[in-house]
Motif scaffolding. Structure first.
Motif, PDB file in Angstrom:
ATOM      1  N   SER A  80      -6.048  -3.280  -0.785  1.00  0.00           N
ATOM      2  CA  SER A  80      -5.361  -2.088  -1.281  1.00  0.00           C
ATOM      3  C   SER A  80      -3.875  -2.399  -1.339  1.00  0.00           C
ATOM      4  O   SER A  80      -3.333  -2.980  -0.403  1.00  0.00           O
ATOM      5  CB  SER A  80      -5.615  -0.911  -0.340  1.00  0.00           C
ATOM      6  N   PRO A  81      -3.207  -2.060  -2.406  1.00  0.00           N
ATOM      7  CA  PRO A  81      -3.689  -1.304  -3.556  1.00  0.00           C
ATOM      8  C   PRO A  81      -4.569  -2.160  -4.484  1.00  0.00           C
ATOM      9  O   PRO A  81      -4.537  -3.386  -4.432  1.00  0.00           O
ATOM     10  CB  PRO A  81      -2.413  -0.881  -4.276  1.00  0.00           C
TER      11      PRO A  81
ATOM     12  N   SER B 256      -2.175  -7.828  -3.470  1.00  0.00           N
ATOM     13  CA  SER B 256      -2.095  -6.628  -2.635  1.00  0.00           C
ATOM     14  C   SER B 256      -1.577  -6.986  -1.254  1.00  0.00           C
ATOM     15  O   SER B 256      -1.988  -8.002  -0.679  1.00  0.00           O
ATOM     16  CB  SER B 256      -3.482  -5.990  -2.488  1.00  0.00           C
TER      17      SER B 256
ATOM     18  N   GLU C  44       0.846  -1.186   0.000  1.00  0.00           N
ATOM     19  CA  GLU C  44       0.000   0.000   0.000  1.00  0.00           C
ATOM     20  C   GLU C  44       0.884   1.238   0.000  1.00  0.00           C
ATOM     21  O   GLU C  44       2.028   1.204   0.453  1.00  0.00           O
ATOM     22  CB  GLU C  44      -0.861   0.036   1.266  1.00  0.00           C
ATOM     23  N   ASP C  45       0.335   2.354  -0.478  1.00  0.00           N
ATOM     24  CA  ASP C  45       1.099   3.605  -0.490  1.00  0.00           C
ATOM     25  C   ASP C  45       1.555   4.014   0.906  1.00  0.00           C
ATOM     26  O   ASP C  45       2.613   4.624   1.057  1.00  0.00           O
ATOM     27  CB  ASP C  45       0.274   4.731  -1.116  1.00  0.00           C
TER      28      ASP C  45
ATOM     29  N   GLY D 147      -2.089  -5.068   1.375  1.00  0.00           N
ATOM     30  CA  GLY D 147      -3.098  -4.633   2.341  1.00  0.00           C
ATOM     31  C   GLY D 147      -4.413  -5.349   2.115  1.00  0.00           C
ATOM     32  O   GLY D 147      -4.553  -6.171   1.214  1.00  0.00           O
TER      33      GLY D 147
ATOM     34  N   ASN E 142      -2.328   3.963  -5.005  1.00  0.00           N
ATOM     35  CA  ASN E 142      -2.854   2.632  -4.682  1.00  0.00           C
ATOM     36  C   ASN E 142      -3.565   1.963  -5.843  1.00  0.00           C
ATOM     37  O   ASN E 142      -4.561   1.257  -5.655  1.00  0.00           O
ATOM     38  CB  ASN E 142      -3.777   2.696  -3.456  1.00  0.00           C
TER      39      ASN E 142
END
Length: 135
Positions: A104-105, A99, A70-71, A101, A130
């Motif tokens: 996310s992304p 991903s 994730e960002d 998360g 993301n």
């Protein structure tokens, strides 16, 4: 070495430096480094615009994941391209690009499992916050 004109410009094998300390790199911009991974791995800053390689026999015949963070974990710049090259061999292992998360992304495109016995590459391109395209 100086450029020979007395201008104060210094030229080296990798850069040109001007009197005001502005520096221009002369290194090839298409040079890539290869980061070899043999187990589940989360993409990192050093993978930016480079190659992640998963050789045959990786994961010990088990499924392995390549995680896109994730960002909030690591914010790759929009436009970042990461190339994943793989050779899953015949060991029964597979690779999932997923991903890191909870949803996310967002990953779109060719997001399916890379099956055992395949050789190829996938390109991961960050299009927005993301949001990645896998092709």
């Amino acid at each position: 070495m100086q450029d020979g004109t007395g201008s104060g410009i210094t030229v080296s094998a990798t850069e040109i430096t001007f009197p005001d300390s502005t520096t221009i790199s002369t290194a090839p911009t298409n040079a890539k480094s290869v980061n070899t991974q043999t187990a589940t791995y989360t993409l990192a800053a050093t993978d930016t615009n480079n190659i992640v390689y998963v050789p045959a026999g990786s994961g010990g015949g088990m499924a392995m994941n390549i995680y896109v963070p994730e960002d909030i974990t690591y914010n790759f710049a929009i436009g970042t391209i990461i190339t994943l090259c793989y050779d899953t061999g015949s060991s029964g292992g597979s690779i999932d690009i997923t991903s890191a998360g909870a949803g996310s992304p967002t990953l779109i495109g060719n997001t399916g499992t890379i099956s055992s016995g395949t050789v190829g590459q996938r390109t991961l391109t960050k299009l927005a916050a993301n949001f990645w395209l896998i092709s």
